[in-house]
Design an enzyme around this catalytic site. Structure first.
Site, PDB file in Angstrom:
ATOM      1  N   TYR A   1      -6.622  -7.602  -0.382  1.00  9.09           N
ATOM      2  CA  TYR A   1      -5.314  -8.261  -0.255  1.00  9.09           C
ATOM      3  C   TYR A   1      -4.634  -7.840   1.052  1.00  9.09           C
ATOM      4  O   TYR A   1      -4.242  -8.687   1.858  1.00  9.09           O
ATOM      5  CB  TYR A   1      -4.466  -7.858  -1.457  1.00  9.09           C
ATOM      6  CG  TYR A   1      -3.092  -8.474  -1.545  1.00  9.09           C
ATOM      7  CD1 TYR A   1      -2.922  -9.797  -1.922  1.00  9.09           C
ATOM      8  CD2 TYR A   1      -1.958  -7.715  -1.279  1.00  9.09           C
ATOM      9  CE1 TYR A   1      -1.644 -10.357  -2.038  1.00  9.09           C
ATOM     10  CE2 TYR A   1      -0.683  -8.263  -1.389  1.00  9.09           C
ATOM     11  CZ  TYR A   1      -0.531  -9.579  -1.777  1.00  9.09           C
ATOM     12  OH  TYR A   1       0.730 -10.125  -1.893  1.00  9.09           O
ATOM     13  N   ASP A   2      -4.539  -6.517   1.253  1.00 12.43           N
ATOM     14  CA  ASP A   2      -3.805  -6.007   2.422  1.00 12.43           C
ATOM     15  C   ASP A   2      -4.430  -6.497   3.732  1.00 12.43           C
ATOM     16  O   ASP A   2      -3.741  -6.981   4.623  1.00 12.43           O
ATOM     17  CB  ASP A   2      -3.808  -4.469   2.439  1.00 12.43           C
ATOM     18  CG  ASP A   2      -3.214  -3.848   1.188  1.00 12.43           C
ATOM     19  OD1 ASP A   2      -2.878  -4.589   0.248  1.00 12.43           O
ATOM     20  OD2 ASP A   2      -3.101  -2.608   1.140  1.00 12.43           O
TER      21      ASP A   2
ATOM     22  N   GLY B   1       5.775   8.497 -12.179  1.00 11.04           N
ATOM     23  CA  GLY B   1       6.877   7.538 -12.055  1.00 11.04           C
ATOM     24  C   GLY B   1       7.809   7.847 -10.890  1.00 11.04           C
ATOM     25  O   GLY B   1       8.844   7.203 -10.724  1.00 11.04           O
TER      26      GLY B   1
ATOM     27  N   ASP C   1      -2.106   3.625  -4.565  1.00 11.47           N
ATOM     28  CA  ASP C   1      -0.771   3.141  -4.954  1.00 11.47           C
ATOM     29  C   ASP C   1       0.249   3.731  -3.956  1.00 11.47           C
ATOM     30  O   ASP C   1       0.369   4.954  -3.850  1.00 11.47           O
ATOM     31  CB  ASP C   1      -0.467   3.639  -6.369  1.00 11.47           C
ATOM     32  CG  ASP C   1       0.625   2.841  -7.058  1.00 11.47           C
ATOM     33  OD1 ASP C   1       0.283   1.935  -7.821  1.00 11.47           O
ATOM     34  OD2 ASP C   1       1.805   3.139  -6.822  1.00 11.47           O
ATOM     35  N   PRO C   2       0.983   2.896  -3.213  1.00  7.83           N
ATOM     36  CA  PRO C   2       1.926   3.456  -2.228  1.00  7.83           C
ATOM     37  C   PRO C   2       2.977   4.350  -2.875  1.00  7.83           C
ATOM     38  O   PRO C   2       3.490   4.051  -3.950  1.00  7.83           O
ATOM     39  CB  PRO C   2       2.565   2.208  -1.604  1.00  7.83           C
ATOM     40  CG  PRO C   2       1.560   1.124  -1.810  1.00  7.83           C
ATOM     41  CD  PRO C   2       0.920   1.425  -3.130  1.00  7.83           C
TER      42      PRO C   2
END
Ligand code: NAD
Ligand code: UDP
Length: 317
Positions: free
Chosen positions: A147-148, A209, A275-276
């Protein structure tokens, strides 16, 4: 004789595309929606399917397309990590071949063309908040790369067509956007948390989180995209479009539980690869050249989105 604009929206049956089609029709344009229905649905376009100025074409943008239009919004591409990683080769083809085909079409009919690029071109950013001159930090080999890198290559193609063929281009780097018509199973965080909360099922929080995002309500985003298309030709972008209100994913989970009054408990799951850690747009450029900034506060946008999913789960939407 026509005076109304003819506008092509690729990915027009998707989440953002369907809102864009609706707004363009309301503005009086003729709209052609092109979609292969990989993640888009007929339900998304049901409310205006019979509008006399609306037309749907089932077509995959990795193949050439010939239509006479004045403007093209190129949105075709799955946007959620679960969907774009399902068939990564097709994802890259959609971004790259899709861009080549739509740019070729724009060149042939001299249409203005908008590209739905993404904050993912910044990868896991070392600059915060992200400005358009930041070149990015993308892992070319990871599961997000289809995707990126596809989107990065599409940006390159847009600017090469601009320089080589004097095409009128508009490139928007869209940050996390949410709202009604998100796919309930697409794995994106807002839809996941809301659906889980409404069902009183565990809220799946990836990692601790502490990673951050900034969420833009769909109506604000569409307004920004249309302003960019209408801007003078020297405003090519890339322009960040997103809401600069940054929060942790943990805070998002708490907010969704509060708004829905859910009994759901938080359950931690492993953080996905690449995951950024943090993401937030600097929208100074959009403020300056488009006179645009988001207006819908998070709780209000989440409230409208909860109402949509509530109806959907009851079988009403
Ligand atoms: P979505 O998955 O709801 O919509 C994508 C649409 O493109 C779907 O209708 C799908 O069927 C269609 N499509 C996919 N491959 C196609 C192909 N080969 N040919 C024709 N149609 C095809 O996603 P969305 O959130 O509406 O995203 C729309 C665009 O905006 C995408 O290009 C995405 O990369 C970009 N974007 C979205 C966000 C966001 O937060 N929603 C953020 C950044 C960028
Ligand atoms: N996320 C989460 N639980 C979920 C879905 C996502 O904690 O059920 C996290 C995910 O790890 C990421 C953030 O929420 O840190 C945003 O994820 P999303 O897939 O919506 O978008 P992106 O990572 O592309 O910004």
């Amino acid at each position: 004789m026509y005076s109304r604009k003819h506008v092509l929206v690729t990915g027009g049956a998707g989440f953002l595309g369907s809102h864009l089609c609706e707004r363009l029709l309301a503005a009086g344009d003729e709209v052609i929606c092109v979609d292969n229905f990989f993640t888009g649905t007929k339900d998304n376009i049901a409310a205006f399917r019979d509008h006399p100025h609306f037309e749907v074409v089932r077509h995959d943008v990795t193949f050439p397309l010939y239509v006479e239009v004045d403007e093209i919004y190129n949105l075709a591409c799955p946007a959620s990590p679960v969907h774009y990683q399902f068939d990564p080769v097709q994802t890259t083809k959609t971004s790259v071949h899709g861009a080549i085909n739509m740019l070729g079409l724009a060149k042939r009919v001299r249409a203005k063309i908008f590209q739905a690029s993404t904050s993912e071109v910044y990868g896991d950013p070392e600059v915060h908040p992200q400005t358009e001159d930041y070149k990015g930090h993308v892992n070319t080999l990871g599961p997000r790369a289809c995707y990126d890198e596809g989107k990065r290559c599409a940006e390159t193609l847009f600017f090469d067509y601009y320089r080589q063929h004097a095409l009128r281009i508009r490139v928007a780097r869209i940050f996390n956007t949410y709202g009604p018509r998100m796919h309930p199973d697409d794995g994106r965080v807002v839809s996941n948390f809301i659906v889980q909360a409404l069902k009183n099922e565990p809220i799946t929080l990836y990692g601790d989180g502490g990673q951050t995002r900034a969420f833009c309500y769909v109506d604000d985003l569409i307004e920004g995209a249309m302003r960019l298309m209408a801007a003078p030709d020297e405003v090519t972008g890339p322009v960040n479009l997103g809401n600069p209100h940054e929060l942790s994913i943990r805070e998002l989970a708490d907010t969704v539980i509060e708004i829905t009054g859910s009994k759901s408990k938080i359950e931690h799951r492993p953080l996905p690869t690449d995951d950024p850690v943090q993401r937030c747009p600097d929208i100074s450029l959009a403020r300056k050249v488009l006179k645009w900034e988001p207006k819908v506060p998070l709780k209000e946008g989440l409230g409208r989105t909860v109402a949509y999913f509530d109806e959907l789960l009851k079988g009403g939407a």
